[in-house]
Design a protein around this motif. Structure first.
Motif, PDB file in Angstrom:
ATOM      1  N   PHE A 234       9.274  48.557  -2.332  1.00 17.36           N
ATOM      2  CA  PHE A 234       9.827  49.583  -1.445  1.00 17.36           C
ATOM      3  C   PHE A 234      10.032  50.888  -2.222  1.00 17.36           C
ATOM      4  O   PHE A 234      10.531  50.879  -3.347  1.00 17.36           O
ATOM      5  CB  PHE A 234      11.151  49.114  -0.851  1.00 17.36           C
ATOM      6  CG  PHE A 234      11.008  47.868  -0.022  1.00 17.36           C
ATOM      7  CD1 PHE A 234      10.446  47.919   1.241  1.00 17.36           C
ATOM      8  CD2 PHE A 234      11.413  46.636  -0.516  1.00 17.36           C
ATOM      9  CE1 PHE A 234      10.292  46.777   2.004  1.00 17.36           C
ATOM     10  CE2 PHE A 234      11.270  45.482   0.245  1.00 17.36           C
ATOM     11  CZ  PHE A 234      10.705  45.552   1.507  1.00 17.36           C
ATOM     12  N   ARG A 235       9.667  51.993  -1.599  1.00 16.49           N
ATOM     13  CA  ARG A 235       9.815  53.303  -2.231  1.00 16.49           C
ATOM     14  C   ARG A 235      11.136  53.968  -1.859  1.00 16.49           C
ATOM     15  O   ARG A 235      11.529  54.960  -2.471  1.00 16.49           O
ATOM     16  CB  ARG A 235       8.665  54.232  -1.822  1.00 16.49           C
ATOM     17  CG  ARG A 235       7.290  53.648  -2.049  1.00 16.49           C
ATOM     18  CD  ARG A 235       7.048  53.206  -3.479  1.00 16.49           C
ATOM     19  NE  ARG A 235       7.156  54.288  -4.445  1.00 16.49           N
ATOM     20  CZ  ARG A 235       6.881  54.157  -5.736  1.00 16.49           C
ATOM     21  NH1 ARG A 235       6.511  52.988  -6.222  1.00 16.49           N
ATOM     22  NH2 ARG A 235       7.000  55.182  -6.562  1.00 16.49           N
ATOM     23  N   ARG A 236      11.792  53.447  -0.826  1.00 16.90           N
ATOM     24  CA  ARG A 236      13.091  53.963  -0.402  1.00 16.90           C
ATOM     25  C   ARG A 236      14.030  52.781  -0.193  1.00 16.90           C
ATOM     26  O   ARG A 236      13.620  51.761   0.372  1.00 16.90           O
ATOM     27  CB  ARG A 236      12.988  54.742   0.912  1.00 16.90           C
ATOM     28  CG  ARG A 236      12.017  55.903   0.911  1.00 16.90           C
ATOM     29  CD  ARG A 236      11.914  56.515   2.297  1.00 16.90           C
ATOM     30  NE  ARG A 236      11.001  57.644   2.331  1.00 16.90           N
ATOM     31  CZ  ARG A 236      10.782  58.398   3.393  1.00 16.90           C
ATOM     32  NH1 ARG A 236      11.425  58.132   4.546  1.00 16.90           N
ATOM     33  NH2 ARG A 236       9.931  59.407   3.347  1.00 16.90           N
ATOM     34  N   VAL A 237      15.277  52.934  -0.612  1.00 17.50           N
ATOM     35  CA  VAL A 237      16.273  51.882  -0.407  1.00 17.50           C
ATOM     36  C   VAL A 237      17.557  52.540   0.082  1.00 17.50           C
ATOM     37  O   VAL A 237      17.995  53.555  -0.461  1.00 17.50           O
ATOM     38  CB  VAL A 237      16.540  51.073  -1.692  1.00 17.50           C
ATOM     39  CG1 VAL A 237      17.613  50.015  -1.453  1.00 17.50           C
ATOM     40  CG2 VAL A 237      15.245  50.417  -2.183  1.00 17.50           C
ATOM     41  N   ALA A 252      25.658  51.357  -5.862  1.00 14.33           N
ATOM     42  CA  ALA A 252      24.410  50.599  -5.818  1.00 14.33           C
ATOM     43  C   ALA A 252      23.207  51.536  -5.764  1.00 14.33           C
ATOM     44  O   ALA A 252      22.192  51.305  -6.435  1.00 14.33           O
ATOM     45  CB  ALA A 252      24.416  49.658  -4.618  1.00 14.33           C
ATOM     46  N   ALA A 253      23.315  52.595  -4.971  1.00 18.35           N
ATOM     47  CA  ALA A 253      22.218  53.556  -4.869  1.00 18.35           C
ATOM     48  C   ALA A 253      21.986  54.265  -6.200  1.00 18.35           C
ATOM     49  O   ALA A 253      20.837  54.460  -6.628  1.00 18.35           O
ATOM     50  CB  ALA A 253      22.509  54.567  -3.764  1.00 18.35           C
ATOM     51  N   LEU A 254      23.069  54.642  -6.867  1.00 19.93           N
ATOM     52  CA  LEU A 254      22.923  55.315  -8.157  1.00 19.93           C
ATOM     53  C   LEU A 254      22.267  54.400  -9.180  1.00 19.93           C
ATOM     54  O   LEU A 254      21.416  54.832  -9.962  1.00 19.93           O
ATOM     55  CB  LEU A 254      24.278  55.797  -8.667  1.00 19.93           C
ATOM     56  CG  LEU A 254      24.250  56.465 -10.048  1.00 19.93           C
ATOM     57  CD1 LEU A 254      23.373  57.713 -10.037  1.00 19.93           C
ATOM     58  CD2 LEU A 254      25.662  56.801 -10.525  1.00 19.93           C
ATOM     59  N   LYS A 255      22.657  53.111  -9.192  1.00 18.65           N
ATOM     60  CA  LYS A 255      22.054  52.190 -10.156  1.00 18.65           C
ATOM     61  C   LYS A 255      20.548  52.123  -9.992  1.00 18.65           C
ATOM     62  O   LYS A 255      19.803  52.104 -10.970  1.00 18.65           O
ATOM     63  CB  LYS A 255      22.640  50.773  -9.997  1.00 18.65           C
ATOM     64  CG  LYS A 255      23.940  50.533 -10.696  1.00 18.65           C
ATOM     65  CD  LYS A 255      23.809  50.624 -12.195  1.00 18.65           C
ATOM     66  CE  LYS A 255      24.843  51.504 -12.841  1.00 18.65           C
ATOM     67  NZ  LYS A 255      25.258  52.746 -12.415  1.00 18.65           N
ATOM     68  N   LEU A 256      20.098  52.089  -8.739  1.00 18.28           N
ATOM     69  CA  LEU A 256      18.662  51.997  -8.500  1.00 18.28           C
ATOM     70  C   LEU A 256      17.963  53.285  -8.922  1.00 18.28           C
ATOM     71  O   LEU A 256      16.886  53.250  -9.540  1.00 18.28           O
ATOM     72  CB  LEU A 256      18.400  51.691  -7.029  1.00 18.28           C
ATOM     73  CG  LEU A 256      16.962  51.348  -6.648  1.00 18.28           C
ATOM     74  CD1 LEU A 256      16.448  50.152  -7.440  1.00 18.28           C
ATOM     75  CD2 LEU A 256      16.862  51.073  -5.157  1.00 18.28           C
ATOM     76  N   VAL A 265      13.609  56.195  -4.324  1.00 17.38           N
ATOM     77  CA  VAL A 265      14.641  57.024  -3.691  1.00 17.38           C
ATOM     78  C   VAL A 265      15.696  56.104  -3.094  1.00 17.38           C
ATOM     79  O   VAL A 265      15.378  55.207  -2.308  1.00 17.38           O
ATOM     80  CB  VAL A 265      14.030  57.914  -2.595  1.00 17.38           C
ATOM     81  CG1 VAL A 265      15.134  58.669  -1.849  1.00 17.38           C
ATOM     82  CG2 VAL A 265      13.029  58.888  -3.195  1.00 17.38           C
ATOM     83  N   ALA A 266      16.947  56.313  -3.453  1.00 18.53           N
ATOM     84  CA  ALA A 266      18.031  55.455  -2.958  1.00 18.53           C
ATOM     85  C   ALA A 266      19.153  56.332  -2.420  1.00 18.53           C
ATOM     86  O   ALA A 266      19.545  57.307  -3.068  1.00 18.53           O
ATOM     87  CB  ALA A 266      18.551  54.549  -4.067  1.00 18.53           C
ATOM     88  N   ILE A 267      19.655  55.984  -1.243  1.00 18.03           N
ATOM     89  CA  ILE A 267      20.768  56.712  -0.650  1.00 18.03           C
ATOM     90  C   ILE A 267      21.823  55.706  -0.187  1.00 18.03           C
ATOM     91  O   ILE A 267      21.577  54.494  -0.156  1.00 18.03           O
ATOM     92  CB  ILE A 267      20.336  57.607   0.522  1.00 18.03           C
ATOM     93  CG1 ILE A 267      19.924  56.764   1.735  1.00 18.03           C
ATOM     94  CG2 ILE A 267      19.219  58.559   0.111  1.00 18.03           C
ATOM     95  CD1 ILE A 267      19.787  57.581   3.016  1.00 18.03           C
ATOM     96  N   HIS A 268      22.977  56.220   0.190  1.00 18.93           N
ATOM     97  CA  HIS A 268      24.050  55.355   0.685  1.00 18.93           C
ATOM     98  C   HIS A 268      24.687  56.016   1.896  1.00 18.93           C
ATOM     99  O   HIS A 268      24.575  57.225   2.110  1.00 18.93           O
ATOM    100  CB  HIS A 268      25.111  55.141  -0.392  1.00 18.93           C
ATOM    101  CG  HIS A 268      26.091  56.278  -0.475  1.00 18.93           C
ATOM    102  ND1 HIS A 268      25.768  57.507  -1.025  1.00 18.93           N
ATOM    103  CD2 HIS A 268      27.373  56.397  -0.030  1.00 18.93           C
ATOM    104  CE1 HIS A 268      26.806  58.314  -0.942  1.00 18.93           C
ATOM    105  NE2 HIS A 268      27.795  57.689  -0.337  1.00 18.93           N
TER     106      HIS A 268
END
Length: 405
Positions: A234-237, A252-256, A265-268
């Motif tokens: 996955f390219r986005r989480v 969790a988003a920052l860790k990824l 790309v990770a967001i919360h």
């Protein structure tokens, strides 16, 4: 998770891989630090219990004052500890705010109030980040009555040294094992969160022994699922959580982001907030992870969004992390849910610890899959374990400019 714990104690495998191979791939340190957490948490429980008298002597007179303002501060991951803790303290009737040191330094007159008695709680792995040190100095400068509680992992850090021999300050120094040597904060995050929750009695003594087995399930039982998620490429989480778990979703988003060097790309967001625009990020390359609450009120909203996301059929995958089996989840061991057994009566702040171990593990394995070295993931070298390049400017405005209430 016995194999993981054996590796921490000198065994041969973590995440089903030989430790020597992980070392060669540049990830052995971070793997050990993720894996050791269930063993470290009881040490934190014992440490706070052993210092209970000293902690109460410092905190109890302050907490007895209804006018006391608590500011929970830190930079990056350390700031998210306060976001996780604040809801529980608010339920105790405290006046508490989580304010990153990065905000306190750039706009101290927006956040400090001169005439309001204030307890600044500083979270710091190294204790030497420029903003963390400056935030303490600014609080001393701008608040008439200020007290400092420092929770840190480093005896050599500036924050720890600054608190010594000060009547208005107390430091809780965590064991050296919590002072992560890898780039990403893993053990340090969960240990500082646990220490603060115990110090403020948001969680009760003995909680670590209850949580360690749940986190231990992120070994053999979760590994097939984690492997599937990594293979999904996955390219986005998206991480979603309510209340205490919203701060955890942010971590969790920052860790990824950190461990994949920004390649994923990770967001919360919160489940309710996600509908208000951020949901547009979802496509067939997106993994959505819902951190399910045990709180009956919040859980209803979490499950509503879970059903909606699955009904939309737009996301590449929608995963629920939970601690209670529910008809909305399907089979607890199915591909779209992971349910931690033995935690069905846990508070959400307690669930934060095993949940983040799962998220850290996914971020770590995804990092390896991209050819990134998890111990030093910034391939450009422009992002560092302890932030560099920050110039701290003096705040020299007239003191009358600082709000009094």
């Amino acid at each position: 998770m016995q194999a993981v714990q054996d590796a921490v104690n000198g065994g041969s495998e973590i995440f089903g891989q030989d430790v020597s191979r992980l070392d060669a791939l540049g990830g052995g340190v971070t793997a050990r630090e993720i894996a050791q957490q269930p063993q470290v948490w009881p040490q934190i429980d014992a440490l706070v219990a052993g210092q209970r008298g000293q902690v109460d002597a410092f905190l109890a007179p302050l907490l007895a004052r209804p006018e006391l303002r608590i500011v929970m501060a830190g930079a990056g991951t350390s700031a998210f500890i306060g976001e996780c803790l604040a809801p529980g303290l608010l339920r105790q009737g405290r006046r508490v705010e989580a304010v990153p040191t990065t905000d306190l330094v750039s706009g101290p007159d927006r956040y400090f109030q001169r005439a309001v008695p204030t307890l600044v709680v500083s979270f710091a792995r190294s204790g030497s980040s420029p903003e963390s040190v400056a935030a303490v100095a600014l609080a001393d400068q701008l608040v008439d009555e200020v007290h400092h509680l420092v929770i840190t992992c480093n005896e050599e850090g500036q924050l720890y040294r600054m608190t010594q021999d000060r009547a208005n300050a107390l430091a809780i120094l965590l064991p050296d094992a919590t002072h992560d040597r890898g780039f990403a904060m893993t053990t340090s995050f969960t240990s500082m969160l646990l220490a603060a929750a115990l110090a403020f009695r948001v969680l009760t003594p003995g909680v670590a022994a209850r949580l360690a087995p749940a986190a231990g399930q992120v070994g053999a039982r979760a590994l097939p699922l984690l492997t599937q998620l990594v293979d999904g490429a996955f390219r986005r989480v998206v991480y979603l959580g309510s209340n205490e778990l919203r701060g955890l979703a942010r971590e969790a988003a920052l860790k990824l982001l950190e461990l994949t060097d920004g390649q994923v790309v990770a967001i919360h967001d919160s489940p309710l907030g996600f509908r208000h625009g951020p949901k547009t990020i979802v496509d067939d390359q997106t993994l959505v992870v819902v951190l399910l609450s045990n709180d009956p009120q919040a859980r209803r909203y979490d499950l509503d969004l879970l059903r909606e996301l699955r009904g939309d059929r737009r996301a590449g995958r929608v995963l629920a992390l939970g601690a209670r089996q529910d008809d909305a989840l399907g089979d607890a061991f199915g591909e779209d849910a992971f349910v931690f057994s033995g935690a069905d009566d846990a508070q959400d702040l307690e669930l934060a610890l095993p949940y983040i171990v799962f998220c850290q593990s996914f971020a770590y394995l995804r990092s390896l899959s991209l050819g990134v070295r998890p111990d030093t993931p910034s391939m450009s070298g422009t992002v560092n374990r302890v932030v560099r390049g920050v110039t701290i400017y003096p705040f020299d405005r007239e003191v009358s400019d600082v709000p009094r209430s």
